[in-house]
Design an enzyme around this catalytic site. Structure first.
Site, short mmCIF file in Angstrom:
data_model
loop_
_atom_site.label_atom_id
_atom_site.label_comp_id
_atom_site.label_asym_id
_atom_site.label_seq_id
_atom_site.Cartn_x
_atom_site.Cartn_y
_atom_site.Cartn_z
N HIS A 170 0.70 -1.05 0.05
CA HIS A 170 0.00 -0.05 -0.07
C HIS A 170 0.88 1.21 0.30
O HIS A 170 2.59 0.94 -0.15
CB HIS A 170 -1.40 0.08 1.05
CG HIS A 170 -0.33 -0.06 2.30
ND1 HIS A 170 0.22 1.05 2.95
CD2 HIS A 170 -0.55 -0.96 3.29
CE1 HIS A 170 0.69 0.63 4.09
NE2 HIS A 170 0.31 -0.09 4.52
N HIS A 204 4.21 1.92 2.09
CA HIS A 204 5.31 0.85 1.68
C HIS A 204 5.62 1.90 1.02
O HIS A 204 7.28 2.30 0.17
CB HIS A 204 4.98 -0.45 1.32
CG HIS A 204 3.75 -1.24 2.34
ND1 HIS A 204 3.10 -1.98 2.27
CD2 HIS A 204 5.18 -1.74 3.85
CE1 HIS A 204 2.92 -2.31 2.87
NE2 HIS A 204 3.50 -2.30 4.07
N CYS A 261 1.74 -9.27 21.29
CA CYS A 261 1.05 -8.70 19.57
C CYS A 261 1.58 -9.42 18.73
O CYS A 261 2.58 -9.05 17.84
CB CYS A 261 0.97 -7.37 19.50
SG CYS A 261 0.04 -6.99 17.87
N CYS A 275 1.83 -7.28 15.41
CA CYS A 275 3.75 -6.22 15.39
C CYS A 275 4.87 -7.44 15.60
O CYS A 275 5.58 -7.49 15.34
CB CYS A 275 3.92 -5.60 17.03
SG CYS A 275 2.32 -4.61 16.73
N CYS A 298 -3.20 -4.05 22.29
CA CYS A 298 -2.37 -3.38 21.55
C CYS A 298 -2.20 -1.85 21.00
O CYS A 298 -3.27 -1.48 20.18
CB CYS A 298 -1.69 -4.09 20.03
SG CYS A 298 -0.67 -3.28 19.31
N HIS A 302 -2.01 -1.31 17.56
CA HIS A 302 -3.68 -2.68 16.29
C HIS A 302 -4.63 -2.58 17.42
O HIS A 302 -5.82 -2.70 16.42
CB HIS A 302 -3.01 -3.82 15.49
CG HIS A 302 -1.67 -3.93 15.15
ND1 HIS A 302 -0.27 -4.42 15.21
CD2 HIS A 302 -1.73 -2.95 14.11
CE1 HIS A 302 0.93 -4.16 14.45
NE2 HIS A 302 -0.44 -4.56 13.32
N LYS A 332 -3.93 5.69 10.76
CA LYS A 332 -3.14 5.44 9.92
C LYS A 332 -3.31 4.11 8.51
O LYS A 332 -4.25 3.29 9.27
CB LYS A 332 -2.18 4.16 10.64
CG LYS A 332 -0.53 3.62 10.13
CD LYS A 332 -0.73 2.64 10.73
CE LYS A 332 0.57 1.71 10.21
NZ LYS A 332 1.26 1.05 10.79
N LYS A 356 -2.97 -2.73 6.26
CA LYS A 356 -3.90 -3.35 5.52
C LYS A 356 -4.82 -3.97 6.56
O LYS A 356 -5.88 -4.15 6.73
CB LYS A 356 -2.54 -4.40 5.77
CG LYS A 356 -1.56 -4.23 4.49
CD LYS A 356 -0.60 -5.07 4.73
CE LYS A 356 0.55 -4.62 5.15
NZ LYS A 356 2.55 -5.59 5.28
N1 MSP Z 1 8.63 -6.44 8.29
C1 MSP Z 1 8.34 -5.31 8.86
C2 MSP Z 1 9.82 -4.69 8.89
C3 MSP Z 1 11.09 -5.08 9.53
S1 MSP Z 1 12.30 -4.27 8.57
C4 MSP Z 1 13.74 -5.26 9.40
C5 MSP Z 1 7.68 -4.62 9.43
N2 MSP Z 1 6.74 -4.35 8.30
S2 MSP Z 1 5.43 -3.57 7.44
O1 MSP Z 1 5.06 -3.87 6.40
O2 MSP Z 1 4.65 -3.51 8.59
O3 MSP Z 1 5.73 -2.23 7.55
C6 MSP Z 1 6.81 -1.55 6.58
C7 MSP Z 1 7.14 -0.37 6.60
O4 MSP Z 1 6.41 0.68 6.73
C8 MSP Z 1 7.64 0.28 8.37
O5 MSP Z 1 8.09 1.42 8.19
C9 MSP Z 1 5.68 0.90 8.34
O6 MSP Z 1 6.33 2.40 9.37
C10 MSP Z 1 6.58 1.26 7.37
N3 MSP Z 1 4.05 2.19 7.15
C11 MSP Z 1 2.96 1.43 7.42
N4 MSP Z 1 2.05 2.00 7.20
C12 MSP Z 1 2.73 2.83 7.39
C13 MSP Z 1 2.12 4.48 6.81
N5 MSP Z 1 0.17 4.84 6.89
N6 MSP Z 1 2.71 5.64 6.49
C14 MSP Z 1 3.69 5.89 6.13
N7 MSP Z 1 4.62 4.38 6.62
C15 MSP Z 1 3.87 3.33 7.42
O7 MSP Z 1 6.89 -3.38 9.79
#
Ligand code: MSP
Length: 506
Positions: A20, A23, A128, A131, A146, A149, A298, A301
């Site tokens: 999304h 990312h 959690c 997380c 959490c 979440h 935020k 997913k």
């Molecule tokens: N897999 C772990 C990270 C492991 S790194 C060794 C993880 N994955 S995640 O897919 O949930 O999130 C990845 C990144 O996307 C994180 O830095 C998270 O902060 C970022 N984001 C997820 N949702 C976001 C927003 N809505 N806005 C900005 N960044 C966000 O955590």
């Protein structure tokens, strides 16, 4: 500038669902930094990838009734495909299910154990599963939920291998003390420090009940706790990204690691401690960005309020998305995103300010000088307005200030439009005695457009390539961003770079 190594990373993304905008955001920011450093002639390595093991993925696979590897394969491909669509120029895409990563993690953890930082114990506390995080007392919201979440935390009790995080209390304090820029921005540095001041407790190194993961080499009944497996990607990738080439010596420690604020603890505390335990140097700097919010929440997913980056790109192109996200949400802070705000930036700034500057400049050179940029004198006032701009942009990017760097460039885009209004070339064209002045104005505008476009390349790579091609100025290196360094000749007309109604059918 001398060539120096620059290694930038994004977090690796969970494959429990599709990508999304959140990312896309980190990948775009990392890409801007990577592209800028390549312009400076630095030796750049840009890493991104997917985090495939552990409970979040196992739970999502079980919910779909598929094997975790199947889910991982399907979604990892979507993340991999997202990168070229974003115009992200990553040098490698790591998957934690890569056999080389698995072997490297096992080897490093053996070393951590041999160094005396691993012991067997019983974990008891709140956890959690989304997380994949064992929560400390400060991290638990009301009703044992959490804070990220909003779900009720699980009470876990299991026999695990533990990592002696507490042994690193002093070394981490020294790290933060001696390197005030280790974590940026300052508010996040303070947050990490206050976590540290709360006193470190040992953390599980392995899980017993979770099969989807890397087997602990000395106890294959257990799998490596997913965060250790995931964090190590930043290092292991360098051991196999280019077969036969040792990228570790060239690029480790990382120059900049970009992470979202929700994963600060893992990167600012767990990660340097693990590296110290394995006798490896810690990264130079972490930059912690905020969240993209939709309707004040935020985007994630699990909350279901996702804006699909693929759709935005299909309609407007990657440059527009890259520009919007880094311009509208100051990198480091939280910020709301919305289709209306996107459209406003697209129309007011990309189409009307930059796109229009390019279109009218090229059109005037064709109308008044047969498509050849005249050898006019460059305007002194404009030279002054551009003086020091490349240096300022470099300085800001050195501090991961990708929004401010863009703003510094954009101020000059606006200055150029103002210059057109002030000098009114159409009036000069009507007066034969003003031919030299018109030459000067056109030469100045073309040179300004060229240097601005070189500087904008990290944010707008496709548009920059198109425009520099039309200007016959392929050199996109940092030195070429100096106002007055170019010499333009015949230039070509181009289609509008940011059309008013792009791909309306989609
Ligand atoms: N897999 C772990 C990270 C492991 S790194 C060794 C993880 N994955 S995640 O897919 O949930 O999130 C990845 C990144 O996307 C994180 O830095 C998270 O902060 C970022 N984001 C997820 N949702 C976001 C927003 N809505 N806005 C900005 N960044 C966000 O955590």
């Amino acid at each position: 500038m001398a060539e120096s190594p620059f290694y930038v990373t994004t977090p690796i993304y969970y494959v429990n669902a599709a990508p999304h905008l959140g990312h896309a955001y980190t990948s775009i920011a990392a890409d801007v930094m990577a592209r800028h450093h390549r312009q400076r002639g630095d030796d750049v390595f840009f890493l991104t990838g997917t985090d495939e093991h552990g409970e979040p993925v196992a739970l999502a696979a079980a919910a779909e009734g598929v094997d975790p590897q199947q889910l991982a394969d399907r979604n990892a491909e979507r993340f991999r495909a997202l990168m070229p669509q974003l115009e992200a120029s990553n040098d490698f895409f790591i998957r934690t299910s890569d056999a080389q990563h698995v072997a490297a993690v096992q080897e490093i953890l053996e070393r951590v154990k041999a160094n005396g930082y691993v012991y067997e114990g019983t974990y008891e506390g709140l956890y959690c599963p989304r997380c994949a995080d064992f929560k400390t007392a400060q991290e638990i919201a009301e009703g044992n939920t959490c804070p990220i979440h909003g779900i009720e935390l699980d009470r876990e009790k299991e026999q695990n291998w533990f990592f002696k995080l507490s042994a690193f209390q002093e070394r981490l304090e020294e790290l933060f003390e001696s390197r005030p820029d280790f974590v940026q921005p300052k508010t996040r540095y303070n947050e990490a420090r206050s976590f540290l001041e709360g006193g470190l407790r040992d953390v599980s190194l392995s899980r017993r009940g979770i099969d989807w993961g890397i087997p602990v080499p000395w106890d294959p009944e257990q799998t490596v706790y997913v965060w250790w497996d995931a964090l190590l990607n930043y290092y292991t990738a360098l051991t196999y990204a280019e077969p036969g080439v040792d990228l570790v010596d060239r690029f480790w420690p990382a120059s900049y690691q970009l992470v979202g604020k929700d994963i600060l603890k893992f990167h600012a505390i767990y990660w340097p401690a693990l590296l110290m335990a394995a006798d490896l140097p810690v990264p130079q700097r972490l930059f912690v960005h905020g969240f993209l919010l939709m309707d004040g929440e935020k985007m994630s997913k699990s909350l279901g309020n996702v804006l699909d980056p693929f759709e935005v790109i299909e309609r407007y192109g990657a440059d527009a998305l890259r520009f919007y996200l880094l311009r509208d949400v100051p990198f480091g802070a939280d910020g709301s995103v919305s289709p209306a705000a996107f459209e406003a930036r697209y129309e007011n700034e990309l189409a009307n300010e930059y796109g229009n500057l390019a279109a009218r400049t090229i059109a005037m050179v064709h109308r008044y000088r047969d498509g050849v940029v005249p050898a006019g004198e460059l305007d002194g006032e404009m030279a002054e307005a551009f003086d020091g701009l490349p240096e300022r942009v470099a300085e800001l990017i050195d501090g991961a200030e990708v929004t401010q760097a863009l703003e510094a460039i954009w101020e000059r885009v606006r200055r150029c439009n103002q210059y057109v209004e002030e000098r009114a070339p159409w009036k000069l064209a009507a007066d034969e005695a003003a031919a030299d002045q018109l030459d000067s104005v056109l030469a100045t505008l073309c040179e300004a457009l060229r240097t601005l476009t070189v500087l904008l390349e990290p944010w707008l790579p496709a548009s920059a390539a198109k425009l520099l091609g039309a200007l016959g100025a392929e050199d996109c290196g940092y030195e070429a961003a100096a106002f007055g360094s170019g010499s333009l000749g015949a230039i070509e007309k181009i289609e509008p770079m940011f059309p008013k109604d792009p791909n309306p059918a989609s």
